[in-house]
Design a protein around this motif. Structure first.
Motif, PDB file in Angstrom:
ATOM      1  N   THR A  69      -0.415  13.730  13.393  1.00  0.00           N
ATOM      2  CA  THR A  69      -0.218  14.266  12.043  1.00  0.00           C
ATOM      3  C   THR A  69       0.356  15.682  12.063  1.00  0.00           C
ATOM      4  N   PRO A 121       0.609   2.305  -0.386  1.00  0.00           N
ATOM      5  CA  PRO A 121       0.674   3.747  -0.067  1.00  0.00           C
ATOM      6  C   PRO A 121      -0.061   4.109   1.224  1.00  0.00           C
ATOM      7  N   LEU A 122      -1.237   3.498   1.455  1.00  0.00           N
ATOM      8  CA  LEU A 122      -2.002   3.800   2.663  1.00  0.00           C
ATOM      9  C   LEU A 122      -1.336   3.252   3.913  1.00  0.00           C
ATOM     10  N   SER A 125       2.481   5.435   4.394  1.00  0.00           N
ATOM     11  CA  SER A 125       2.600   6.890   4.527  1.00  0.00           C
ATOM     12  C   SER A 125       2.875   7.314   5.976  1.00  0.00           C
ATOM     13  N   ILE A 128       6.354   6.248   7.492  1.00  0.00           N
ATOM     14  CA  ILE A 128       7.447   7.119   7.048  1.00  0.00           C
ATOM     15  C   ILE A 128       7.517   8.349   7.948  1.00  0.00           C
ATOM     16  N   ARG A 129       6.378   8.990   8.160  1.00  0.00           N
ATOM     17  CA  ARG A 129       6.355  10.187   9.010  1.00  0.00           C
ATOM     18  C   ARG A 129       6.794   9.850  10.435  1.00  0.00           C
ATOM     19  N   GLU A 357       6.971   9.621  -3.572  1.00  0.00           N
ATOM     20  CA  GLU A 357       5.601   9.733  -4.070  1.00  0.00           C
ATOM     21  C   GLU A 357       4.570   9.133  -3.115  1.00  0.00           C
ATOM     22  N   VAL A 358       5.018   8.539  -2.031  1.00  0.00           N
ATOM     23  CA  VAL A 358       4.127   7.758  -1.180  1.00  0.00           C
ATOM     24  C   VAL A 358       2.966   8.581  -0.644  1.00  0.00           C
ATOM     25  N   HIS A 359       3.236   9.755  -0.082  1.00  0.00           N
ATOM     26  CA  HIS A 359       2.163  10.530   0.555  1.00  0.00           C
ATOM     27  C   HIS A 359       1.112  10.961  -0.467  1.00  0.00           C
ATOM     28  N   ARG A 361       0.441   9.508  -3.390  1.00  0.00           N
ATOM     29  CA  ARG A 361      -0.284   8.342  -3.886  1.00  0.00           C
ATOM     30  C   ARG A 361      -1.253   7.794  -2.833  1.00  0.00           C
ATOM     31  N   ALA A 362      -0.902   7.950  -1.559  1.00  0.00           N
ATOM     32  CA  ALA A 362      -1.819   7.537  -0.497  1.00  0.00           C
ATOM     33  C   ALA A 362      -3.097   8.368  -0.535  1.00  0.00           C
ATOM     34  N   GLU A 363      -2.943   9.676  -0.713  1.00  0.00           N
ATOM     35  CA  GLU A 363      -4.114  10.548  -0.818  1.00  0.00           C
ATOM     36  C   GLU A 363      -4.950  10.189  -2.037  1.00  0.00           C
TER      37      GLU A 363
END
Length: 376
Positions: A69, A121-122, A125, A128-129, A357-359, A361-363
């Protein structure tokens, strides 16, 4: 000589991949990457001992401890080791973890009504990174991306972050079908050929509470041959065949996902053009036969089946998985039923998910799950 890197190598799937991959003569350097230092170093030692006992060729096992991370960590590892194939097996929260994260009565409804799609989203995320890190490292080699590949990989492709393929899911379904046909005919599995076009939904269904009519409305394409003689009608004509498939399909077996990864890795390293069933080859969004040639997966369709037919099968299955559509830019729209169940049961309302918006919305979704769990 080839280098393979496994990210998330201390996880349930990652360690099985590592243990199987280290035995392959094609792999001369295996890079194992994880943040769990003690577990990962023990696993690296186990892999080295397996190789010492089971293979003649030398192999270098390289443990790399890093926090994936951290900004730049993924690119640093990939740039240093330049793997020919990289396996993205780091899944921060799996379907099985989700199942134990909320009260059982709520999970039973969420699993049946929302399906896996709205949890995207979970599951998206970190990939993508990861693919951004791969791009920043100069895009070395090819990537096998394991997190919900039938949905995640097409989204990544829409963001110009396409991995080569996924693994598992429908590959396990294909193997199960082959073994069932072989058993019913009393023939060796090597004499059975299966033509399967299927989606994650079809794998999920086998161990789900859903009723058989839903599968029949969203059926996968299936043909079976024994010594080149088609036996599909004989198999499907038996009312017990699909019921037996549900009983035999493996549940929560990381080793089977791992063997799919190794199989696909070898096809890619050898570039031999052999046909195999692959999960989401070239980000197609479902599993089908494909061959790896000229640096990419190419679909191999059954006679009489078109790409439009394939997409129609995938589209119906995506809908059954809670996903209405995937836009060319990676924007995902969820079904009313799926999103409604998430809003009612988890307090998470996300009808449309845009890549940017993915990160966030995952949070948000993770917070909703933690809040529900704390209140239970």
């Amino acid at each position: 000589m080839a280098t393979v890197a496994v990210f998330g190598s201390a996880g349930a799937v990652g360690l099985e991949i590592a243990r199987t991959m280290v035995l392959q003569p094609d792999v001369t350097r295996l890079v194992l990457v994880d943040i769990a230092e003690d577990k990962m170093r023990n696993e690296a030692n186990d892999c080295a001992m397996l190789a010492e006992k089971m293979r003649l060729e030398a192999v270098e096992v390289v443990p790399v401890v890093t926090d994936l991370t951290r900004d730049g960590a993924i690119a640093e590892v990939l740039a240093k080791y330049q793997p020919d194939v990289t396996v993205q097996a780091a899944i921060p929260i799996s379907w099985y973890t989700l199942a134990n994260s909320v009260p059982k009565d709520i999970w039973k409804r969420v699993n049946y009504e929302a399906r896996l799609g709205p949890f995207l989203p979970l599951l998206l995320s970190f990939p993508i990174r990861f693919m951004e890190g791969w791009r920043d490292a100069g895009a070395p080699g090819k990537v096998i991306q394991l997190s919900f590949p039938d949905i995640v990989n097409p989204v990544l492709a829409g963001m110009d972050l396409a991995p080569a393929c996924g693994s598992g899911n429908t590959e396990n379904l294909c193997s199960t079908l082959r073994m069932m046909v072989a058993d019913r005919l009393g023939a060796p599995t090597r004499e059975i050929d299966i033509k399967l076009i299927a989606h994650h939904f079809h794998s999920w269904f086998q161990r789900s509470p859903a009723e058989m009519p839903e599968l029949q409305q969203n059926m996968f394409h299936f043909q079976a041959f024994c010594r080149s003689h088609e036996v599909t009608a004989e198999m499907l004509g038996d009312p017990s065949f699909l019921q037996d498939l549900r009983k035999r399909y493996p549940y929560q077996r990381p080793r089977f996902a791992a063997t799919s990864v190794v199989k696909n890795t070898l096809r890619m390293l050898r570039n031999d053009g052999l046909v195999t069933h692959v999960a989401s080859p070239a980000c197609m969004g479902g599993g089908l036969d494909a061959r790896y040639v000229n640096g990419g997966w190419q679909p191999v369709l059954p006679q009489g089946v078109t790409l439009d037919d394939v997409e129609a099968i995938f589209a119906r299955a995506r809908h059954a998985d809670g996903v209405e559509s995937i836009g060319t830019d990676g924007t995902v729209t969820f079904t009313d039923r799926g999103n409604g169940a998430m809003a009612e049961l988890l307090g998470f309302d996300c009808k449309v998910l845009k890549p940017e918006e993915v990160h966030a919305r995952a949070e948000e979704l993770l917070h909703c799950i933690k809040t529900l769990r704390a209140a239970a």
